[in-house]
Design a protein around this motif. Structure first.
Motif, PDB file in Angstrom:
ATOM      1  N   ALA A 115     -80.090 -22.778  -6.374  1.00 15.55           N
ATOM      2  CA  ALA A 115     -78.872 -22.776  -5.557  1.00 15.55           C
ATOM      3  C   ALA A 115     -78.716 -24.112  -4.838  1.00 15.55           C
ATOM      4  CB  ALA A 115     -78.915 -21.627  -4.554  1.00 15.55           C
ATOM      5  N   LEU A 116     -79.819 -24.670  -4.342  1.00  9.62           N
ATOM      6  CA  LEU A 116     -79.754 -25.978  -3.694  1.00  9.62           C
ATOM      7  C   LEU A 116     -79.352 -27.071  -4.682  1.00  9.62           C
ATOM      8  CD1 LEU A 116     -82.870 -25.785  -1.366  1.00  9.62           C
ATOM      9  CD2 LEU A 116     -80.516 -26.251  -0.628  1.00  9.62           C
ATOM     10  N   PHE A 117     -79.901 -27.001  -5.888  1.00  8.44           N
ATOM     11  CA  PHE A 117     -79.544 -27.990  -6.906  1.00  8.44           C
ATOM     12  C   PHE A 117     -78.046 -27.914  -7.216  1.00  8.44           C
ATOM     13  CE2 PHE A 117     -78.682 -28.911 -11.369  1.00  8.44           C
ATOM     14  CZ  PHE A 117     -79.014 -30.259 -11.399  1.00  8.44           C
ATOM     15  N   ARG A 118     -77.555 -26.709  -7.469  1.00  6.62           N
ATOM     16  CA  ARG A 118     -76.125 -26.550  -7.801  1.00  6.62           C
ATOM     17  C   ARG A 118     -75.234 -27.001  -6.645  1.00  6.62           C
ATOM     18  NH1 ARG A 118     -78.176 -21.805  -9.780  1.00  6.62           N
ATOM     19  NH2 ARG A 118     -77.300 -20.623  -8.044  1.00  6.62           N
ATOM     20  N   SER A 119     -75.595 -26.616  -5.442  1.00  3.47           N
ATOM     21  CA  SER A 119     -74.804 -26.982  -4.274  1.00  3.47           C
ATOM     22  C   SER A 119     -74.880 -28.489  -4.013  1.00  3.47           C
ATOM     23  CB  SER A 119     -75.314 -26.196  -3.062  1.00  3.47           C
ATOM     24  OG  SER A 119     -74.473 -26.368  -1.971  1.00  3.47           O
ATOM     25  N   GLY A 120     -76.062 -29.056  -4.186  1.00  2.00           N
ATOM     26  CA  GLY A 120     -76.218 -30.497  -4.003  1.00  2.00           C
ATOM     27  C   GLY A 120     -75.442 -31.294  -5.034  1.00  2.00           C
ATOM     28  N   LEU A 121     -75.457 -30.819  -6.273  1.00  2.00           N
ATOM     29  CA  LEU A 121     -74.698 -31.498  -7.330  1.00  2.00           C
ATOM     30  C   LEU A 121     -73.198 -31.421  -7.071  1.00  2.00           C
ATOM     31  CD1 LEU A 121     -74.774 -33.004 -10.012  1.00  2.00           C
ATOM     32  CD2 LEU A 121     -74.804 -30.781 -11.179  1.00  2.00           C
ATOM     33  N   ALA A 122     -72.734 -30.255  -6.643  1.00  2.00           N
ATOM     34  CA  ALA A 122     -71.300 -30.108  -6.335  1.00  2.00           C
ATOM     35  C   ALA A 122     -70.904 -31.033  -5.180  1.00  2.00           C
ATOM     36  CB  ALA A 122     -70.983 -28.656  -5.992  1.00  2.00           C
ATOM     37  N   PHE A 123     -71.763 -31.125  -4.173  1.00  2.00           N
ATOM     38  CA  PHE A 123     -71.510 -32.028  -3.046  1.00  2.00           C
ATOM     39  C   PHE A 123     -71.462 -33.479  -3.525  1.00  2.00           C
ATOM     40  CE2 PHE A 123     -73.696 -34.609   0.340  1.00  2.00           C
ATOM     41  CZ  PHE A 123     -72.589 -34.770   1.153  1.00  2.00           C
ATOM     42  N   HIS A 124     -72.448 -33.867  -4.328  1.00  2.00           N
ATOM     43  CA  HIS A 124     -72.489 -35.240  -4.844  1.00  2.00           C
ATOM     44  C   HIS A 124     -71.228 -35.560  -5.646  1.00  2.00           C
ATOM     45  CE1 HIS A 124     -73.860 -38.902  -6.704  1.00  2.00           C
ATOM     46  NE2 HIS A 124     -73.714 -38.361  -7.907  1.00  2.00           N
ATOM     47  N   ARG A 125     -70.844 -34.661  -6.516  1.00  2.00           N
ATOM     48  CA  ARG A 125     -69.638 -34.896  -7.334  1.00  2.00           C
ATOM     49  C   ARG A 125     -68.390 -34.982  -6.471  1.00  2.00           C
ATOM     50  NH1 ARG A 125     -71.239 -30.843 -12.312  1.00  2.00           N
ATOM     51  NH2 ARG A 125     -72.494 -32.371 -13.446  1.00  2.00           N
ATOM     52  N   ALA A 126     -68.306 -34.135  -5.467  1.00  2.00           N
ATOM     53  CA  ALA A 126     -67.126 -34.149  -4.594  1.00  2.00           C
ATOM     54  C   ALA A 126     -67.029 -35.453  -3.818  1.00  2.00           C
ATOM     55  CB  ALA A 126     -67.158 -32.957  -3.642  1.00  2.00           C
ATOM     56  N   VAL A 127     -68.146 -35.916  -3.272  1.00  2.00           N
ATOM     57  CA  VAL A 127     -68.130 -37.162  -2.499  1.00  2.00           C
ATOM     58  C   VAL A 127     -67.905 -38.351  -3.426  1.00  2.00           C
ATOM     59  CG1 VAL A 127     -69.524 -38.728  -1.081  1.00  2.00           C
ATOM     60  CG2 VAL A 127     -69.524 -36.273  -0.605  1.00  2.00           C
ATOM     61  N   SER A 128     -68.586 -38.360  -4.568  1.00  6.67           N
ATOM     62  CA  SER A 128     -68.436 -39.475  -5.514  1.00  6.67           C
ATOM     63  C   SER A 128     -67.030 -39.561  -6.063  1.00  6.67           C
ATOM     64  CB  SER A 128     -69.427 -39.319  -6.673  1.00  6.67           C
ATOM     65  OG  SER A 128     -70.743 -39.391  -6.188  1.00  6.67           O
ATOM     66  N   GLY A 129     -66.378 -38.429  -6.215  1.00  5.97           N
ATOM     67  CA  GLY A 129     -65.021 -38.414  -6.737  1.00  5.97           C
ATOM     68  C   GLY A 129     -63.956 -38.404  -5.659  1.00  5.97           C
ATOM     69  N   SER A 130     -64.364 -38.612  -4.409  1.00  6.77           N
ATOM     70  CA  SER A 130     -63.443 -38.594  -3.264  1.00  6.77           C
ATOM     71  C   SER A 130     -62.572 -37.350  -3.241  1.00  6.77           C
ATOM     72  CB  SER A 130     -62.563 -39.852  -3.252  1.00  6.77           C
ATOM     73  OG  SER A 130     -63.371 -41.002  -3.165  1.00  6.77           O
ATOM     74  N   ALA A 131     -63.179 -36.228  -3.562  1.00  5.78           N
ATOM     75  CA  ALA A 131     -62.443 -34.962  -3.583  1.00  5.78           C
ATOM     76  C   ALA A 131     -62.032 -34.573  -2.167  1.00  5.78           C
ATOM     77  CB  ALA A 131     -63.309 -33.867  -4.200  1.00  5.78           C
ATOM     78  N   PRO A 132     -60.850 -34.004  -2.027  1.00  8.77           N
ATOM     79  CA  PRO A 132     -60.391 -33.621  -0.683  1.00  8.77           C
ATOM     80  C   PRO A 132     -61.241 -32.504  -0.056  1.00  8.77           C
ATOM     81  CG  PRO A 132     -58.826 -32.902  -2.362  1.00  8.77           C
ATOM     82  CD  PRO A 132     -59.852 -33.740  -3.051  1.00  8.77           C
ATOM     83  N   ASP A 133     -61.965 -31.758  -0.878  1.00 13.04           N
ATOM     84  CA  ASP A 133     -62.783 -30.662  -0.341  1.00 13.04           C
ATOM     85  C   ASP A 133     -64.267 -31.049  -0.205  1.00 13.04           C
ATOM     86  OD1 ASP A 133     -63.362 -30.774  -3.049  1.00 13.04           O
ATOM     87  OD2 ASP A 133     -63.248 -28.606  -3.346  1.00 13.04           O
ATOM     88  N   ALA A 134     -64.557 -32.336  -0.114  1.00 19.12           N
ATOM     89  CA  ALA A 134     -65.946 -32.797  -0.029  1.00 19.12           C
ATOM     90  C   ALA A 134     -66.645 -32.227   1.210  1.00 19.12           C
ATOM     91  CB  ALA A 134     -66.007 -34.325  -0.021  1.00 19.12           C
ATOM     92  N   ARG A 135     -65.931 -32.118   2.320  1.00 26.67           N
ATOM     93  CA  ARG A 135     -66.532 -31.548   3.533  1.00 26.67           C
ATOM     94  C   ARG A 135     -66.889 -30.073   3.322  1.00 26.67           C
ATOM     95  NH1 ARG A 135     -64.322 -35.768   5.388  1.00 26.67           N
ATOM     96  NH2 ARG A 135     -65.102 -36.877   7.189  1.00 26.67           N
ATOM     97  N   ASP A 136     -66.061 -29.363   2.571  1.00 31.11           N
ATOM     98  CA  ASP A 136     -66.376 -27.962   2.262  1.00 31.11           C
ATOM     99  C   ASP A 136     -67.664 -27.878   1.441  1.00 31.11           C
ATOM    100  OD1 ASP A 136     -64.064 -27.155   3.567  1.00 31.11           O
ATOM    101  OD2 ASP A 136     -62.890 -27.039   1.712  1.00 31.11           O
ATOM    102  N   HIS A 137     -67.813 -28.803   0.497  1.00 32.78           N
ATOM    103  CA  HIS A 137     -69.044 -28.834  -0.310  1.00 32.78           C
ATOM    104  C   HIS A 137     -70.254 -29.185   0.556  1.00 32.78           C
ATOM    105  CE1 HIS A 137     -67.553 -28.057  -4.335  1.00 32.78           C
ATOM    106  NE2 HIS A 137     -66.487 -28.788  -4.017  1.00 32.78           N
ATOM    107  N   ALA A 138     -70.066 -30.080   1.518  1.00 32.62           N
ATOM    108  CA  ALA A 138     -71.153 -30.417   2.442  1.00 32.62           C
ATOM    109  C   ALA A 138     -71.544 -29.192   3.260  1.00 32.62           C
ATOM    110  CB  ALA A 138     -70.736 -31.565   3.360  1.00 32.62           C
ATOM    111  N   ALA A 139     -70.573 -28.451   3.719  1.00 32.35           N
ATOM    112  CA  ALA A 139     -70.851 -27.247   4.515  1.00 32.35           C
ATOM    113  C   ALA A 139     -71.562 -26.193   3.667  1.00 32.35           C
ATOM    114  CB  ALA A 139     -69.556 -26.681   5.091  1.00 32.35           C
ATOM    115  N   ARG A 140     -71.144 -26.040   2.417  1.00 29.56           N
ATOM    116  CA  ARG A 140     -71.825 -25.074   1.540  1.00 29.56           C
ATOM    117  C   ARG A 140     -73.271 -25.494   1.280  1.00 29.56           C
ATOM    118  NH1 ARG A 140     -66.621 -24.440  -0.388  1.00 29.56           N
ATOM    119  NH2 ARG A 140     -66.723 -25.963  -2.059  1.00 29.56           N
TER     120      ARG A 140
END
Length: 189
Positions: A129-154
Motif C-alpha cells: 500500500a505504501l509503494f502504490r501510494s508513494g508511486l501515485a504521489f510521485h507521478r502526481a507531483v512529477s506530472g504537476s497534477a492538480p490533485d498532487a496534494r490529495d495524493h500526498a495526504a493519502r
C-alpha cells in the motif's frame, strides 16, 4: 479464520500470548546486555526501522505545517523507497534463513515463529500500500497534477496506518528472537 476473528492477527493483538513469552520471561528486556552479535544486530536493524519511520513521519508533519509539496516529494520519496527495500529484504532473510534455523534450535517456539511469519505477510500488505501510494504521489507531483496534494495526504494516511502494526511486530519479534538467541544460541555454520 479471518484476521478480524483471529485474536493473534497483527492488527488485533496488543502483545504476544504467554505461551510465546517463556524465553523472554527467563531473560527480560531489562537484562538484554552483552548481547550475541546476531541479537545486537537484530536490535540495531529494528531501531533503524523505527528511526526511519519517525523520520518519514517528521517529513509529513513538516509538510502539513508548511505545505511545501516539492520538499515533501524530494525528501519523502527516496526515504520511502529505502525503507520499503530495507524492510522487505530484512523480512526475507528472517523468514528464509533465521526462522527455519530457530525452529531447529528451539522447537517449542515454532508457533511463535509461525506467527511472526504471518506478521510478515500483514506488514507486506502495508508495504504494498505504501509503494502504490508513494508511486501515485510521485507521478502526481512529477506530472504537476492538480490533485498532487490529495495524493500526498493519502500517502501520509497510508504511512500513519502502517506505523502501529509495524511497531507491534517489531516489539513482538524482539520478545521471541532476542531471548532465543541469547539463551539457546544459533547453530554454527
Amino acid at each position: 479464520m479471518s484476521d478480524a476473528a483471529d485474536p493473534l492477527a497483527l492488527a488485533a493483538r496488543a502483545g504476544l500470548p504467554a505461551e510465546f513469552l517463556y524465553l523472554r520471561d527467563e531473560l527480560p528486556r531489562d537484562r538484554w546486555t552483552g548481547l550475541h552479535e546476531v541479537a545486537a544486530h537484530w536490535l540495531q536493524m529494528h531501531a533503524s526501522f523505527r528511526n526511519h519511520q519517525a523520520h518519514m513521519n517528521a517529513l509529513v508533519a513538516r509538510w502539513r505545517a508548511d505545505d511545501d509539496l516539492s520538499a515533501l516529494h524530494r525528501q519523502l520519496t527516496p526515504a520511502l523507497q529505502a525503507f520499503l527495500q530495507h524492510l522487505d529484504g530484512h523480512h526475507r532473510v528472517e523468514s528464509g534463513h533465521y526462522f527455519p534455523m530457530m525452529r531447529g534450535v528451539e522447537p517449542r517456539i515454532a508457533a511463535g515463529l509461525d506467527l511472526l511469519d504471518r506478521d510478515h505477510d500483514a506488514v507486506h500488505a502495508h508495504l504494498e500500500a505504501l509503494f502504490r501510494s508513494g508511486l501515485a504521489f510521485h507521478r502526481a507531483v512529477s506530472g504537476s497534477a492538480p490533485d498532487a496534494r490529495d495524493h500526498a495526504a493519502r500517502l501520509a494516511d497510508t504511512l500513519a496506518a502502517a506505523g502501529p502494526p509495524l511497531a507491534r511486530h517489531l516489539d513482538d519479534e524482539e520478545d521471541i528472537v532476542i531471548p532465543l538467541i541469547q539463551l539457546r544460541g544459533l547453530p554454527q555454520g
